[in-house]
Design a protein around this motif. Structure first.
Motif, short mmCIF file in Angstrom:
data_model
loop_
_atom_site.label_atom_id
_atom_site.label_comp_id
_atom_site.label_asym_id
_atom_site.label_seq_id
_atom_site.Cartn_x
_atom_site.Cartn_y
_atom_site.Cartn_z
N GLU A 463 0.68 -1.24 0.15
CA GLU A 463 0.05 0.13 -0.12
C GLU A 463 0.91 1.22 0.09
OE1 GLU A 463 -3.84 -0.33 2.56
OE2 GLU A 463 -2.32 -1.76 3.46
N ARG A 464 2.19 1.22 -0.29
CA ARG A 464 3.12 2.33 0.06
C ARG A 464 2.82 3.40 -0.96
NH1 ARG A 464 8.63 3.69 1.19
NH2 ARG A 464 9.74 4.43 -0.28
N TYR A 465 2.28 3.39 -2.23
CA TYR A 465 2.02 4.34 -3.25
C TYR A 465 0.62 4.61 -3.23
CZ TYR A 465 6.66 2.75 -4.54
OH TYR A 465 8.02 2.52 -4.62
N SER A 466 -0.27 3.79 -2.60
CA SER A 466 -1.58 4.15 -2.51
C SER A 466 -2.01 5.09 -1.10
CB SER A 466 -2.60 3.05 -2.65
OG SER A 466 -2.42 2.19 -1.55
N LEU A 467 -1.34 4.83 -0.05
CA LEU A 467 -1.59 5.53 1.21
C LEU A 467 -0.69 6.62 1.27
CD1 LEU A 467 -1.79 2.55 3.75
CD2 LEU A 467 -3.72 3.86 2.92
N TYR A 468 0.34 6.74 0.80
CA TYR A 468 1.47 7.98 0.75
C TYR A 468 1.18 8.57 -0.61
CZ TYR A 468 2.21 5.25 4.93
OH TYR A 468 2.15 4.67 6.40
N LYS A 469 0.88 9.69 -0.50
CA LYS A 469 0.91 10.60 -1.82
C LYS A 469 2.45 10.99 -1.98
CE LYS A 469 -3.27 10.48 -2.85
NZ LYS A 469 -3.62 9.24 -4.16
N SER A 470 3.34 11.27 -0.79
CA SER A 470 4.73 11.76 -1.24
C SER A 470 5.53 10.45 -1.63
CB SER A 470 5.29 12.21 0.32
OG SER A 470 4.77 11.05 1.37
N PHE A 471 5.20 9.30 -1.52
CA PHE A 471 6.07 8.30 -2.11
C PHE A 471 5.29 8.23 -3.70
CE2 PHE A 471 6.15 5.81 2.10
CZ PHE A 471 7.21 6.79 2.66
N ALA A 472 4.34 8.39 -3.76
CA ALA A 472 3.71 8.31 -5.42
C ALA A 472 4.32 9.47 -6.08
CB ALA A 472 2.23 7.92 -5.21
N SER A 473 3.87 9.26 -7.35
CA SER A 473 4.48 10.25 -8.22
C SER A 473 3.37 11.67 -8.18
CB SER A 473 4.14 9.89 -9.65
OG SER A 473 3.02 9.56 -10.11
N PHE A 474 2.19 11.32 -7.59
CA PHE A 474 1.21 12.31 -7.28
C PHE A 474 1.96 13.55 -6.61
CE2 PHE A 474 -2.32 14.55 -5.10
CZ PHE A 474 -2.94 15.10 -6.29
N GLU A 485 -0.83 7.81 -12.44
CA GLU A 485 0.45 8.05 -12.02
C GLU A 485 1.26 6.98 -12.44
OE1 GLU A 485 0.42 8.49 -7.73
OE2 GLU A 485 -1.85 8.92 -7.68
N GLN A 486 2.72 7.33 -12.13
CA GLN A 486 3.70 6.33 -12.60
C GLN A 486 3.77 5.10 -11.54
OE1 GLN A 486 7.57 8.33 -12.16
NE2 GLN A 486 7.01 10.07 -13.23
N HIS A 487 4.42 4.24 -12.20
CA HIS A 487 4.38 2.78 -11.53
C HIS A 487 5.57 2.44 -11.28
CE1 HIS A 487 5.96 0.33 -14.94
NE2 HIS A 487 5.70 1.51 -15.60
N GLU A 488 5.68 1.40 -10.17
CA GLU A 488 6.93 1.04 -9.70
C GLU A 488 7.36 -0.17 -10.36
OE1 GLU A 488 8.58 -0.87 -5.45
OE2 GLU A 488 6.58 -1.02 -5.99
#
Length: 628
Positions: A463-474, A485-488
């Motif tokens: 859930e790293r990129y769905s819960l934390y916007k600062s980790f995700a490209s958003f 958004e960008q993917h890992e």
């Protein structure tokens, strides 16, 4: 009860454990052990000289910091040693929040460095009882492993493995016994070594013999490898007297640390960012000292061409005026550890002005303090040349990271930029292809907001990129393509397709298409133009094409104040102001979103979005300093 505990553990293991098979199983080289048997010293070795060498320690006692050490240690004679609490340790398993359990364990560990230094300096024996009490208390402590790393409470129940904290405790045990073993009660010393065997050495040796269950850090290429390999090796060489065991652990450290070296790109770039560089490479240096001392200088990990590039990474990574990009999980405003840079400057004979002054003794980190006092300074003159941030440009070609700087960094209206192509598959990854940071004077005005100050059970989960916007490209200054958004993925790369580097202009162009999983997108490039004028002008341009109309937006992120006037965005502080002029091929809207993830200082995301879907388009953001 924390419902997702099992899910978290599975996710954590998925992210970090490398399956053990015939190809990647770690086997310690027997021929290397035989060779190191001829090199290893017959006596135990550690960082620094034992307190019995009064000529050395009496001279240290005359240094300015020595008085402060004694004063600090005396407070520990009065204040009780922080107690262990099973319930606090287990809070993590109920809530997924690790702050309290981490704080409890570190509060117990922090006393030892000051107490050990105080006794070595004073040599009166009055700190020995509390040092022995700390050692015994740790031996009675159920786990040396942080709760967040104690999967299924195995360590708490006595099924031991090594994590970052356990390796650090082991190293401190080893250095304490190396420095003060002649003064510590023999029964306490025996108990301490027995616990090192039980909790550290035996589990590691057993793990090496088990192809299907080797501890993951043995074969991983990030900071875990350096910290754990260094801690285990140093503790062993400070306490093991058997020559064969000493040769084994020298080989263990020498062989396994190559995985950490492999984690750096060939140009010396650290994919984990400047914060984890200090943590990982700092422990690499501790291991270097350990192996040099144990082989009378015959094994030197710094005598390696790639390592010399790794050592120079921070010098190239300063944008300007002491500010570094907060890439990956690196926290904002993080700088390289001063003791590391001072130590490297001496060892590599760097001809630079910075880091010439010996850093202050911390009294918190026994290991780095010992290096400052006793570190080997073998001058590797054939590696003396190093690139620094004094140049107008630095470039790490393998990751596509460009630092563009003004001709004269002293100008208050001058800006510098760090912009990266990137790869979304590295350790401590953020999905951030094309991210950038702009510094005006001594302020980070906009860009990558970095990582959190604390982790939870969700930080490294699926859930790293769905819960934390600062980790995700958003949460980064990068495009959002048709709502995607960008993917890992290691295959998600910002590829450099063109560069132009002159005294007047730096230009770089990236292909970012692989970062987005959308069939409609046929082209996405980001270019950056850096113009070295009296007032720096920086232009970041996104160009895209699609097979059918798509929604498109780009963004910028900042923690400073924002004002929007027509086609301009102003980012400002009390005495600095950056104008961002928007140039677009189609009508657009501007919106703002506040992002406040756990452990992060809140920041603003400013989106520039096309009003309608289009087949192709272009958005340029032109950054220019406004004189106040």
């Amino acid at each position: 009860m924390f419902k997702s505990k099992k899910v978290f553990f599975v996710s954590f293991l998925f992210l970090f454990i490398i399956p053990c098979n015939a190809k990647n199983k770690i086997v310690i080289d027997k021929a290397a052990i035989a060779q190191n048997l001829r090199l290893v010293t017959k006596t135990t070795t550690g960082l620094g000289v034992p307190a019995s060498n009064r000529m050395i320690w009496d001279s240290i006692a005359k240094l300015e910091f020595a008085k402060d050490v004694i004063i600090a240690a005396e407070t520990y004679l009065i204040n009780p040693f922080p107690i262990w609490n099973d319930s606090v340790y287990k809070i993590y398993y109920k809530t997924g929040v690790r702050d309290q359990s981490d704080a409890m364990m570190r509060s117990r560990q922090v006393l030892l460095p000051t107490l050990v230094f105080a006794e070595c300096i004073e040599n009166k024996g009055r700190f020995i009882p509390i040092i022995e009490n700390v050692l015994v208390s740790f031996c009675n402590q159920p786990s040396w492993t942080l709760a967040a790393h104690d999967w299924y409470l195995d360590n708490f129940k006595g099924k031991y493995g090594v994590d970052l904290h356990a390796a650090s405790v082991a190293n401190q045990f080893g250095q304490t016994l190396h420095l003060l073993g002649h003064k510590v009660n023999p029964k306490v010393k025996k108990l301490a070594i027995q616990n090192l065997e039980k909790r550290i050495f035996n589990p590691v040796i057993k793990s090496l013999a088990n192809p299907g269950g080797q501890q993951f850090w043995l074969n991983i290429t990030n900071n875990w490898n350096a910290v754990c390999v260094s801690g285990v090796t140093a503790a062993a060489l400070a306490t093991q007297t058997d020559l064969k065991k000493r040769a084994f652990f020298v080989t263990f450290g020498q062989q396994l640390i190559t995985k950490f070296i492999d984690g750096f790109l060939d140009d010396g770039y650290c994919v984990e960012g400047i914060g984890y560089y200090s943590y990982g490479f700092g422990n690499f240096l501790l291991l270097r000292e350990t192996l040099m001392n144990a082989t009378s200088g015959k094994i030197d990990l710094l005598n390696n061409t790639k390592v010399s590039k790794m050592a120079g990474y921070p010098l190239k990574s300063e944008i300007m005026n002491g500010l570094y990009p907060a890439i990956a999980d690196c926290r904002s405003k993080t700088e390289p550890a001063e003791w590391i840079m001072h130590h490297l400057r001496k060892n590599y004979s760097w001809e630079i002005n910075s880091y010439a002054t010996t850093p202050s003794i911390t009294r918190v980190d026994l290991l780095s303090d010992l290096i400052q006092l006793f570190g080997n300074n073998s001058r590797l003159k054939h590696f003396s040349k190093v690139e620094t941030s004094n140049s107008i440009r630095s470039f790490f070609p393998e990751i596509g990271l460009l630092y563009s700087r003004p001709l004269k960094q002293s100008g208050k209206h001058q800006s510098g930029i760090a912009i990266m192509g990137g790869n979304n598959g590295f350790s401590h990854n953020h999905n951030d292809l094309g991210t950038y940071n702009i510094v005006l004077g001594d302020v980070l005005m906009m860009g990558d907001m970095g990582g959190p100050t604390a982790y939870t059970s969700k930080t490294f989960s699926n859930e790293r990129y769905s819960l934390y916007k600062s980790f995700a490209s958003f949460g980064h200054p990068v495009p959002l393509v048709d709502g995607v958004e960008q993917h890992e993925s290691l295959q998600a790369k910002g590829m450099v397709v063109d560069t132009l580097f002159t005294d007047a202009v730096d230009r770089i162009v990236y292909d970012l298409k692989s970062g987005y999983k959308t069939d409609k997108l046929t082209q996405l490039t980001r270019s950056m133009n850096y113009e070295r004028k009296d007032t720096t002008v920086i232009t970041v341009t996104d160009v895209f094409k699609a097979i059918s109309p798509i929604a498109f937006e780009t963004a910028l992120t900042t923690r400073e104040q924002v004002k929007i006037v027509d086609d301009k965005i102003f980012i400002y502080t009390n005495n600095k102001k950056l104008e961002v002029k928007i140039e677009s091929s189609a009508p657009y809207t501007i919106s703002q979103t506040q992002i406040a993830d756990y452990g992060m200082v809140a920041f603003t995301r400013i989106a520039i979005s096309f009003t309608n879907k289009v087949n192709e388009g272009e958005i340029a953001l032109r950054y220019k300093t406004i004189q106040l």
